[in-house]
Design a protein around this motif. Structure first.
Motif, mmCIF file in Angstrom:
data_model
loop_
_atom_site.group_PDB
_atom_site.id
_atom_site.type_symbol
_atom_site.label_atom_id
_atom_site.label_comp_id
_atom_site.label_asym_id
_atom_site.label_seq_id
_atom_site.Cartn_x
_atom_site.Cartn_y
_atom_site.Cartn_z
ATOM 1 N N SER A 679 67.424 33.082 75.909
ATOM 2 C CA SER A 679 68.088 33.489 74.670
ATOM 3 C C SER A 679 67.885 32.389 73.635
ATOM 4 C CB SER A 679 69.583 33.716 74.909
ATOM 5 O OG SER A 679 69.788 34.671 75.924
ATOM 6 N N GLU A 680 68.107 32.716 72.379
ATOM 7 C CA GLU A 680 68.044 31.672 71.353
ATOM 8 C C GLU A 680 69.141 30.643 71.620
ATOM 9 O OE1 GLU A 680 68.407 33.914 67.784
ATOM 10 O OE2 GLU A 680 66.245 34.271 67.591
ATOM 11 N N GLY A 681 68.774 29.364 71.525
ATOM 12 C CA GLY A 681 69.719 28.295 71.791
ATOM 13 C C GLY A 681 69.929 28.003 73.252
ATOM 14 N N GLN A 682 69.102 28.564 74.127
ATOM 15 C CA GLN A 682 69.260 28.381 75.570
ATOM 16 C C GLN A 682 68.047 27.632 76.134
ATOM 17 O OE1 GLN A 682 69.015 31.967 78.038
ATOM 18 N NE2 GLN A 682 70.855 31.329 79.153
ATOM 19 N N SER A 731 59.606 32.447 67.684
ATOM 20 C CA SER A 731 60.530 32.347 66.567
ATOM 21 C C SER A 731 60.705 33.726 65.957
ATOM 22 C CB SER A 731 59.996 31.364 65.516
ATOM 23 O OG SER A 731 60.777 31.423 64.340
ATOM 24 N N ALA A 732 61.890 34.338 66.118
ATOM 25 C CA ALA A 732 62.133 35.681 65.582
ATOM 26 C C ALA A 732 62.162 35.656 64.063
ATOM 27 C CB ALA A 732 63.454 36.224 66.133
ATOM 28 N N GLU A 733 62.632 34.571 63.473
ATOM 29 C CA GLU A 733 62.738 34.481 62.019
ATOM 30 C C GLU A 733 61.380 34.618 61.347
ATOM 31 O OE1 GLU A 733 64.317 31.305 58.590
ATOM 32 O OE2 GLU A 733 64.525 30.859 60.731
ATOM 33 N N SER A 752 66.920 25.322 71.145
ATOM 34 C CA SER A 752 67.055 25.382 69.695
ATOM 35 C C SER A 752 67.483 26.789 69.305
ATOM 36 C CB SER A 752 65.730 25.024 69.013
ATOM 37 O OG SER A 752 65.782 25.307 67.629
ATOM 38 N N ALA A 753 68.358 26.868 68.317
ATOM 39 C CA ALA A 753 68.801 28.179 67.835
ATOM 40 C C ALA A 753 67.669 28.954 67.181
ATOM 41 C CB ALA A 753 69.962 28.002 66.845
ATOM 42 N N LYS A 754 66.569 28.294 66.863
ATOM 43 C CA LYS A 754 65.437 28.962 66.207
ATOM 44 C C LYS A 754 64.503 29.642 67.192
ATOM 45 C CE LYS A 754 63.646 25.506 64.058
ATOM 46 N NZ LYS A 754 62.736 24.744 63.159
#
Length: 776
Positions: A679-682, A731-733, A752-754
């Motif tokens: 997951s993001e941030g994991q 990176s989903a963003e 990282s949350a990214k």
């Protein structure tokens, strides 16, 4: 007719100049002395003065000077020897005035300095004009694009070759020819020289491979461990006490591996933290309550390697290290005198630093053989020197550019490293029954041998005292430590066997939060205790706690003993907030009602450690270059058949290696690979654990391809290669897929949350998280 080269004349003129300088200096010296020696016998000169009635000049004058031996210039050498002989003599009974002595020493020093300078000029002149094999110009610095550093290394040698005696040991004499020979044959910065007899150096064949045989006799191991330090005595006592359990475990593992041929390895174990050069702060504290975890682990490592049948050498001093490795005399600037005589070297961070100082360039060449025993672990972001420097991960302990799995930890908390571990004593059936029969329900033992650990703990100790008798093992010499409350029965520091007996009676073993991750809680649990420890909120890390500051890891420690919390858990391990008095009180009352049996995880038994170490020694190879993956292709795309090497597991979002994909040799084998996205941030550590798996960094190179993103339904609008310890990641963003550029940065740690990270997970053997099911 003899033809004299014109190049000989400058050297001859310099020799005449030296004679003149010597004669002038001698006359000046005698004149300066004036009548000071008028009281001496007429036949005595300053160079035949007597000390204690014995002549002291003639034998000193004929002594050879190391410098003049190299140069071979008698005139300069005689002057230097005369000066040394004069200064080395004892002062006569009727010594001259102090001012006169100072003048004599100053004049003699000037003579010596002049002689040395002339020697250097003579040396350079004669060496540069030395003609070998009748060819001129053969000692010019070669300009070979394959050896771009050769010119700069030649300049360095010209300026600094006298900075370390090891260069002279290898035959360097100040001439360009000797520099080139050294830089092409001892080091590898210059090309081989055509005029050198390349067959003169024999090619040494590696020794023949031998089969390793389990051995249960420990006498030779005890002799190698040595004596003279309390730390070594402690380790030998442990080896003797555990010998029977190691022998029994070896028989069981031998039965398990009977069909497998095991290669005997030549192994050096250099315990750097016990050397005098590192300060050896542990030995004086062994009998005063100091930390013993490191010595427990080293004793078990030595025993495991010995029992597995390997050819072992043990070093606890720099002198022993030099002898085993073949370090040339000097200050450590030169490579070893021969090929590395070991397949593996086990050491610690202190030993690694010592090897850097004394192995010269050989460390770079041979560091793939090194295994670093590293209690708390080293993550790749800290290990990669350039990356750590650029991104703020530089510490005093990391930056060695090793493969992450060359670091070996005490607990399996960092999958980027290899889990080495240690062992706890196992109980036989009779001992287990006696423990359960003799447990004292209201008896607690405190984990803390140093008085400083007890400061500020009175509040919850008072609550505990309402229900239980509290016992301590705090070291003291004459008076009871004031930090220990009066209601605590303090036994003082106990030998290991007496501590075991105390734990076999106690119901509870309670930790104060420090030391982190030691062996004692596992020993207590193995003896039937419940381990009660504090939860850390927020978790301790290098960001908020002084103990971890500067350590090469970003790991967040959620309790005093995360392994016990995560891998053992209730009812044997209870983790609570000690600052919550109500919760603490309720937990103690709960513990009074619980009965537990002794428990020891398989990976901390003798057989479990032997199994693990055997697998590492036989399968981990960081010296052989890995074949590029994907093969013959640097674009990061799979060009094989089928179109993707991955297939989806039934009813799952996890990918596995396709059975019909091309075969590649790997350890762990590709059959163990399970590919998933975090997951993001994991981090990948957490992502794999949540799926009941273990992150396996050795398999990262097989998922660092574009097809891995497609198999996980990530749509990449762009793909970039980058040095980033979080890659491969999505990176989903930006809908971008990032692939790892440097294999040393493949890391299970970090988040990282990214990013959603791509994680190579694997299964594991029951009770042995270090090995996959097919890894033995």
């Amino acid at each position: 007719k003899r033809i004299v080269s014109k190049h000989c004349f400058p050297a001859r003129l310099l020799e005449i100049f030296v004679v003149g300088i010597g004669f002038f200096s001698l006359c000046f010296l005698m004149t300066s002395l004036g009548g000071q020696f008028s009281a001496k016998r007429p036949g005595d000169s300053p160079f035949t003065m007597r000390a204690e009635g014995k002549p002291c000049g003639s034998h000193v004058i004929t002594a050879r000077s190391p410098v003049t031996t190299v140069v071979g210039n008698e005139q300069a050498g005689n002057m230097l020897r005369a000066r040394r002989g004069f200064l080395d003599c004892h002062q006569p009974a009727d010594r001259p005035p102090i001012g006169l002595v100072e003048r004599i020493q100053a004049i003699a020093q000037n003579m010596s300095d002049m002689a040395l300078r002339v020697e250097q000029i003579l040396q350079r002149s004669m060496a540069n004009n030395r003609v070998k094999d009748g060819a001129l110009g053969q000692c010019e610095t070669p300009k070979d694009p394959r050896y771009p550093d050769c010119p700069s290394k030649m300049d360095w040698m010209r300026a600094r070759w006298t900075s370390d005696p090891c260069y002279a040991f290898y035959g360097v004499d100040g001439s360009d020819c000797s520099f080139l020979v050294y830089l092409s044959e001892v080091e590898w910065f210059c090309p081989p020289l055509a005029w050198r007899n390349q067959t003169a150096t024999p090619t040494l064949k590696p020794p023949p491979k031998r089969q390793a045989v389990f051995q249960s006799e420990i006498g030779t191991l005890l002799e190698q461990v040595g004596t003279g330090k309390e730390s070594l005595s402690f380790m030998k006592r442990r080896i003797r006490r555990m010998a029977a359990q190691w022998a029994s475990a070896a028989r069981r593992l031998d039965d398990k591996l009977r069909a497998h041929w095991r290669e005997q390895k030549r192994i050096l174990v250099h315990v750097g933290f016990l050397t005098e050069e590192s300060g050896d702060v542990f030995s004086p504290k062994v009998l005063k309550g100091g930390p013993l975890g490191e010595m427990v682990q080293w004793a078990d490592i030595l025993t495991a390697l010995h029992v597995l049948g390997h050819n072992l050498k043990i070093s606890v001093s720099l002198k022993e290290l030099h002898g085993f490795l073949g370090v040339p005399p000097g200050r450590g600037s030169c490579p070893l005198t021969g090929p590395l005589p070991f397949d593996l070297i086990y050491t610690d961070y202190h030993g690694l630093q010592q090897m850097k100082q004394h192995m010269g360039l050989s460390l770079r060449k041979h560091k793939c053989h090194i295994r670093v025993i590293d209690t708390f672990g080293t993550e790749p972001a800290y290990n990669h020197e350039e990356y750590a420097t650029l991104h703020g991960y530089r510490t005093n302990w990391g930056y060695w550019n090793l493969h992450g799995q060359q670091y070996m930890t005490m607990f399996p908390h960092t999958p980027d490293n290899s889990f080495m571990g240690f062992v706890a004593e196992e109980l036989n059936e009779t001992e287990r029954l006696n423990i359960q029969r003799n447990k004292v329900n209201n008896m607690a033992v405190v984990y803390g041998k140093e008085a400083s650990m007890w400061k500020g703990k009175e509040k919850f100790l008072t609550i505990l005292h309402r229900y239980m008798d509290i016992h301590g093992t705090v070291y003291f010499e004459t008076q009871r430590p004031p930090e220990v409350p009066a209601f605590v029965k303090n036994h003082g520091l106990l030998p290991q066997q007496e501590l075991q007996q105390l734990l076999r009676k106690a119901k509870l073993f309670i930790g104060f939060g420090f030391p982190y991750e030691g062996p004692a809680p596992l020993e207590a649990i193995a003896n039937g205790c419940i381990f009660l420890q504090p939860k850390f909120n927020p978790p301790h890390s290098s960001l908020n706690h002084e103990f971890f500051r500067g350590k090469p890891t970003s790991r967040k420690v959620s309790s005093q003993h995360p392994y016990a919390e995560q891998y053992i858990g209730r009812p044997h391990v209870i983790t609570i907030d000690f600052n919550n008095s109500e919760e603490f009180d309720a937990t103690i009352r709960e513990i009074m009602r619980i009965n537990v049996e002794p428990l020891l995880p398989y990976e901390y038994t003798c057989e479990g450690m032997l199994e693990r170490v055997h697998a590492y020694v036989q399968n981990q190879d960081f010296c052989s270059p890995q074949a590029p993956f994907p093969p013959v292709n640097s674009s990061g795309a799979w060009l094989g058949s089928p179109p993707s090497p991955f297939m989806l597991l039934p009813n799952s979002s996890i990918l596995t290696w396709a059975a019909n994909a091309s075969f590649y040799t790997a350890w762990p084998p590709l059959s163990a690979l399970r590919l998933l996205a975090s997951s993001e941030g994991q981090s990948c550590v957490t992502a794999c654990q949540s799926a009941g798996l273990i992150c396996e960094p050795a398999l990262y190179r097989f998922i660092n391809i574009k097809e891995a993103f497609g198999g996980l339904d990530f749509q990449c609008e762009g793909v970039e290669f980058e040095m980033n310890h979080l890659f491969p990641a999505f990176s989903a963003e930006h809908a971008e897929c990032g692939l790892q550029q440097d294999p040393l940065l493949f890391s299970c740690a970090g988040s990282s949350a990214k990013y959603q990270r791509l994680c190579p997970c694997r299964d594991y053997r029951n009770g042995q998280v270090a090995l996959c099911r097919d890894c033995l």
